[in-house]
Design a protein around this motif. Structure first.
Motif, PDB file in Angstrom:
ATOM      1  N   PHE A  27       1.270  -3.658  -2.399  1.00  0.00           N
ATOM      2  CA  PHE A  27       1.052  -2.354  -1.772  1.00  0.00           C
ATOM      3  C   PHE A  27       1.800  -1.206  -2.456  1.00  0.00           C
ATOM      4  N   PRO A  28       2.990  -1.417  -3.038  1.00  0.00           N
ATOM      5  CA  PRO A  28       3.613  -0.302  -3.763  1.00  0.00           C
ATOM      6  C   PRO A  28       2.762   0.190  -4.946  1.00  0.00           C
ATOM      7  N   ARG A  29       1.867  -0.630  -5.448  1.00  0.00           N
ATOM      8  CA  ARG A  29       0.968  -0.217  -6.530  1.00  0.00           C
ATOM      9  C   ARG A  29      -0.161   0.668  -6.015  1.00  0.00           C
ATOM     10  N   TYR A  30      -0.391   0.649  -4.716  1.00  0.00           N
ATOM     11  CA  TYR A  30      -1.520   1.375  -4.132  1.00  0.00           C
ATOM     12  C   TYR A  30      -1.145   2.744  -3.567  1.00  0.00           C
ATOM     13  N   THR A  31       0.137   2.969  -3.302  1.00  0.00           N
ATOM     14  CA  THR A  31       0.564   4.258  -2.759  1.00  0.00           C
ATOM     15  C   THR A  31       2.027   4.503  -3.095  1.00  0.00           C
ATOM     16  N   ARG A  32       2.333   5.750  -3.413  1.00  0.00           N
ATOM     17  CA  ARG A  32       3.721   6.108  -3.710  1.00  0.00           C
ATOM     18  C   ARG A  32       4.597   6.039  -2.472  1.00  0.00           C
ATOM     19  N   ALA A  33       4.022   6.119  -1.292  1.00  0.00           N
ATOM     20  CA  ALA A  33       4.809   6.094  -0.057  1.00  0.00           C
ATOM     21  C   ALA A  33       5.497   4.746   0.160  1.00  0.00           C
ATOM     22  N   VAL A  34       4.846   3.666  -0.266  1.00  0.00           N
ATOM     23  CA  VAL A  34       5.441   2.338  -0.113  1.00  0.00           C
ATOM     24  C   VAL A  34       6.299   2.066  -1.345  1.00  0.00           C
ATOM     25  N   GLU A  35       7.621   2.032  -1.139  1.00  0.00           N
ATOM     26  CA  GLU A  35       8.528   1.810  -2.258  1.00  0.00           C
ATOM     27  C   GLU A  35       8.606   0.332  -2.627  1.00  0.00           C
ATOM     28  N   THR A  36       8.819  -0.521  -1.625  1.00  0.00           N
ATOM     29  CA  THR A  36       8.912  -1.959  -1.880  1.00  0.00           C
ATOM     30  C   THR A  36       8.361  -2.741  -0.704  1.00  0.00           C
ATOM     31  N   VAL A  37       7.855  -3.925  -1.015  1.00  0.00           N
ATOM     32  CA  VAL A  37       7.508  -4.931  -0.013  1.00  0.00           C
ATOM     33  C   VAL A  37       8.140  -6.221  -0.527  1.00  0.00           C
ATOM     34  N   THR A  38       9.144  -6.701   0.194  1.00  0.00           N
ATOM     35  CA  THR A  38       9.923  -7.848  -0.255  1.00  0.00           C
ATOM     36  C   THR A  38       9.617  -9.061   0.609  1.00  0.00           C
ATOM     37  N   PRO A  39       9.123 -10.156  -0.004  1.00  0.00           N
ATOM     38  CA  PRO A  39       8.910 -11.384   0.767  1.00  0.00           C
ATOM     39  C   PRO A  39      10.251 -11.937   1.254  1.00  0.00           C
TER      40      PRO A  39
END
Length: 141
Positions: A27-39
């Protein structure tokens, strides 16, 4: 419980769209608003989002992953929320519906935040869906 809803048509089959949405770390690749998604292990993910210069973080857990029809999550920390993607086959691709429900435990806060959060979530969702469409086109899906 207030809801925010977004709908779109994507030019790929539901399995392809589902796989892109299910890979939440992208998701960080799809929008600048999402900085990180960490499993975090299992079906839990920590999200870090920046909106209006403010960073928000929360943990979600995917509670239903039914390919290619439905992906559902709930927050474990942060603002109480649940969300669900519903994918339906359609002529020329997939119709997608995203619904996010949230609770702030205050009717006044729900109304106030809803006026701000609704447009922000819709804008981020539109950006994500636009990038997903671009990725689908690049992959020839």
């Amino acid at each position: 419980m207030p809801s925010i809803e977004t709908q779109a048509h994507l030019p790929a089959d539901p399995h392809t769209v589902f796989r892109l949405l299910r890979n939440v770390e992208d998701f960080p690749r799809y929008t600048r608003a999402v900085e990180t998604v960490t499993p975090l292990g299992g079906e839990r993910y920590q999200w870090s989002v920046r909106v209006g210069g403010v960073r928000y973080q929360w943990i979600i857990e995917i509670i239903q992953s039914q390919e290619p029809e439905r992906l559902t999550w709930k927050s474990v920390t942060g603002i109480a929320n649940t969300g669900r993607y519903r994918l339906m086959p359609a002529r020329g691709g997939t119709d997608l519906r995203l619904v996010i429900d949230y609770t702030l435990n205050s009717r006044l806060l729900d109304k106030t935040v809803g006026r701000v959060a609704g447009p922000v979530v819709r804008r981020i969702s539109a950006e994500v869906l636009e990038r997903v469409q671009e990725r689908l086109a690049a992959e020839g899906a």
